[in-house]
Design an enzyme around this catalytic site. Structure first.
Site, PDB file in Angstrom:
ATOM      1  N   ASP A   1       0.836  -1.202   0.000  1.00  0.00           N
ATOM      2  CA  ASP A   1       0.000   0.000   0.000  1.00  0.00           C
ATOM      3  C   ASP A   1       0.869   1.249   0.000  1.00  0.00           C
ATOM      4  O   ASP A   1       1.898   1.275  -0.676  1.00  0.00           O
ATOM      5  CB  ASP A   1      -0.928  -0.042   1.229  1.00  0.00           C
ATOM      6  CG  ASP A   1      -2.237   0.698   0.992  1.00  0.00           C
ATOM      7  OD1 ASP A   1      -2.258   1.919   1.203  1.00  0.00           O
ATOM      8  OD2 ASP A   1      -3.218   0.055   0.594  1.00  0.00           O
TER       9      ASP A   1
ATOM     10  N   HIS B   1      -3.773   5.647   4.097  1.00  0.00           N
ATOM     11  CA  HIS B   1      -4.460   4.422   3.689  1.00  0.00           C
ATOM     12  C   HIS B   1      -3.818   3.170   4.311  1.00  0.00           C
ATOM     13  O   HIS B   1      -4.507   2.314   4.889  1.00  0.00           O
ATOM     14  CB  HIS B   1      -4.403   4.357   2.162  1.00  0.00           C
ATOM     15  CG  HIS B   1      -5.422   3.517   1.485  1.00  0.00           C
ATOM     16  ND1 HIS B   1      -5.138   2.246   1.043  1.00  0.00           N
ATOM     17  CD2 HIS B   1      -6.702   3.760   1.131  1.00  0.00           C
ATOM     18  CE1 HIS B   1      -6.203   1.739   0.433  1.00  0.00           C
ATOM     19  NE2 HIS B   1      -7.177   2.646   0.467  1.00  0.00           N
TER      20      HIS B   1
ATOM     21  N   SER C   1     -11.535  -1.219  -0.005  1.00  0.00           N
ATOM     22  CA  SER C   1     -10.164  -1.265   0.517  1.00  0.00           C
ATOM     23  C   SER C   1     -10.135  -1.828   1.917  1.00  0.00           C
ATOM     24  O   SER C   1      -9.190  -2.527   2.301  1.00  0.00           O
ATOM     25  CB  SER C   1      -9.562   0.143   0.555  1.00  0.00           C
ATOM     26  OG  SER C   1      -9.115   0.574  -0.685  1.00  0.00           O
TER      27      SER C   1
END
Length: 628
Positions: free
Chosen positions: A174, A242, A420
């Site tokens: 990520d 994220h 996600s």
């Protein structure tokens, strides 16, 4: 030549997005041999030999790429790798007709099987309110009225908290992680250093390219940057944090009197940074998957902590192709389950979600309905909570976060939604299953998680059924959102059965007699495997000899085809025997006959073919204009 090429009126799909280079798949070549002496002595372990073989092959491929770039008249900054494919980086980003021209030139070379632009893949959008405490993590609770999609973690933790066997390594491929977050700092050595594989300095946003620092510096995009060639298709956005959010979902320090609970209390987290501003270059993303699985990547130190589960929370930009599939196959064959997001487009899946051998996860709301944003389709394995913003946002997902809108700010907790964040739910549960049975293969993990989900089924939330090509809030079926709802407790229980382990076969010549070898299958301590049963899943029908033994045989017909065989093993557990299954894929194909080498007559013929093609295109266009 430039003037003639301008005759072509139609742009190839996706060429209006700026590309930093081309990703290239080559045809097999009789000259593709190792160019370096490989150390075959007893002191060289298999990992070292594999890395040496990879380096020899990558050096050869880079030279091939540079040579072909010269042949076709492309100015290249450098040659490298993108997962299992070749990478050619431009001197500057190209788009539109310039990119189409470069792709066309490369495609017409006889050594090239396919070409794809190396573009940024956008990160899935999220929502970020804020709050903190375990009771707000509704998705981890025992399912009940008003919370039908909860994953039943308390009952799973009665079986394991991730502390039964050696710690399972989980990779988060990520945007990096905030190592200074208190709920992640508390993991101590279980939060591994990882690696930063973002190759472009501007995208990396940390002052450098690839290096050993996997921390997230922020990935914001300003309105001014959105006007530049590199970020022309990017959204103006604040930093997302994220990877930090996902890391907390999987393994935030639990039972430590603060913050949020992670799913696995003992997992080791491997941050693999592949994304920066706007998202991840395809080449970096694929190299990140390889590196996470412990496979060699040129110019990068060996990953000595190969992941058993890989979290890949990226949306799709095109249908799956060999570029993605080859890398996924390599990671899966190395023993890593690749878990991916269905995507937030409310429609059909795109890569990597529609690739084979990945575990694709769709997102459901608290009431079990498919969220309005989740993509869906027959390739989905199962559904997991992804959060939703109805009822004032109380049904979003809570995890570790950062308050910085650009550079890192204060560490804390926040709420988000998206497929996600459905992915790490399945990743965390898979890691708990490996904790109680580390013999489970990627396909065995997926199979048992799907069985557990099917036992729960889909909740009839009173909405219309999901149906392609697009659908918002809807009721899932087994053909749209997978086998059912993720159930942590049942999944961990199923992990305690026997594990079918099949020796890989790969590609063979048609007409070959092959052995299906399941002799490495194992039962849990104290039990024995008492039966083996081989069956054929797909491909032209063939006879399986000794199908009820550990090692069976098949004589393949003299034709190219792909076959999938399944082994089911049963143990002597009483009162009811337990079973485990796994599959093996066999590709029967003749060796490629096309040559690869250098320029010479092949390059001359290629040049003639290019000019002939250009003239034909222009003649057809002029004829069409005369007829209009």
């Amino acid at each position: 030549m430039a003037a003639l090429l301008a005759c072509a009126p139609v742009l190839a799909q996706g060429v209006d997005v700026p590309a930093q280079g081309l990703i290239i798949g080559y045809r097999a070549s009789a000259t593709d041999t190792e160019t370096e002496q490989i150390d075959r002595s007893p002191r060289a372990n298999e990992r070292e030999r594999a890395r040496a073989r990879w380096k020899a092959a990558s050096d050869q491929t880079r030279e091939r790429t540079r040579r072909i770039a010269r042949d076709v008249g492309l100015n290249a900054r450098q040659a490298g790798e993108a997962g299992n494919a070749a990478l050619l980086t431009f001197e500057r980003p190209l788009r539109g007709r310039s990119l189409e021209d470069a792709m066309r030139r490369m495609r017409l070379h006889p050594d090239v099987a396919w070409v794809e632009p190396n573009v940024l893949v956008k990160r899935l959008q999220t929502v970020t309110p804020n709050d903190t405490n375990f009771s707000s993590q509704w998705h981890l609770q025992v399912p009940g009225v008003g919370n039908l999609a909860a994953m039943n973690l308390p009952n799973a933790w009665n079986l394991t908290k991730g502390d039964v066997g050696p710690p399972v390594v989980v990779a988060v491929v990520d945007g990096g992680v905030r190592f200074d977050h208190p709920d992640l700092m508390a993991l101590g050595p279980r939060l591994l250093p990882g690696y930063d594989l973002v190759s472009d300095v501007d995208v990396a946003n940390d002052g450098g390219g690839r290096d050993g620092d996997a921390s997230d510096p922020g990935d914001w995009v300003t309105s001014a940057e959105a006007q530049t060639p590199t970020y022309a298709t990017c959204d103006v956005a604040n930093s997302s944090w994220h990877g930090t959010f996902i890391t907390g979902q999987i393994a935030a320090a639990t039972d430590n009197g603060m913050g949020v609970a992670g799913i696995n209390w003992g997992a080791r987290i491997l941050p693999v940074r592949v994304a920066g501003k706007c998202g991840a270059l395809v080449s970096d993303l694929l190299d990140g998957v390889r590196w996470a699985a412990g496979l060699p990547v040129a110019g990068v130190p060996t990953n000595n902590n190969p992941a058993r589960v890989i979290n890949l929370s990226f949306g799709g930009d095109a249908p799956c192709n060999a570029l993605y599939q080859d890398t996924i196959n390599a990671a899966t064959d190395a023993g890593a389950l690749v878990v991916v997001a269905a995507g937030n487009g409310s429609g059909a899946l795109q890569r990597p979600a529609d690739c084979q051998r990945v575990m694709t996860v769709a997102a459901v709301r608290k009431d079990g309905a498919k969220t309005s944003y989740s993509s869906f389709g027959p390739q989905v394995a199962l559904s997991a909570p992804g959060g939703s913003d109805e009822s004032g946002g109380v049904n979003l997902l809570l995890s570790t976060d950062n308050a910085g809108t650009t550079l890192p700010g204060s560490n804390g907790y926040g709420y988000k939604q998206g497929t996600s964040f459905a992915v790490p739910q399945a990743v965390g549960v898979a890691s708990l299953m490996l904790d109680v049975n580390d013999a489970l293969t990627p396909s065995a993990l997926m199979d048992r998680m799907k069985q557990a989900a099917a036992a729960r089924g889909h909740v009839d939330a009173g909405y219309g059924q999901c149906a392609l090509p697009t659908s918002g809030l809807c009721n899932c079926t087994t053909t749209t959102c997978g086998a059912g709802l993720l159930d942590a407790s049942t999944s961990v229980q199923l992990a305690r059965g026997p594990a079918a382990v099949i020796s890989p076969i790969g590609t063979v010549t048609p007409g070959t007699a092959i052995s299906l070898d399941g002799s490495a299958s194992v039962a849990l301590s104290g039990f024995n495997i008492v039966s083996h049963q081989w069956t054929q899943v797909s491909g032209p029908t063939v006879a399986i000899s000794d199908a009820s033994t550990a090692v069976a045989g098949v004589s393949l017909p003299n034709a190219q085809a792909t076959y999938v065989f399944r082994l089911t093993v049963t143990d002597d557990f009483t009162p009811t025997a337990r079973s485990g299954r796994d599959t093996v894929t066999v590709v029967a194909a003749y060796p490629a006959t096309s040559g690869g080498g250098g320029g010479g007559s092949t390059s001359v013929l290629w040049g003639v073919a290019l000019w002939a093609w250009v003239l034909a295109v222009c003649w057809q266009q002029r004829r069409a204009r005369r007829q209009a």
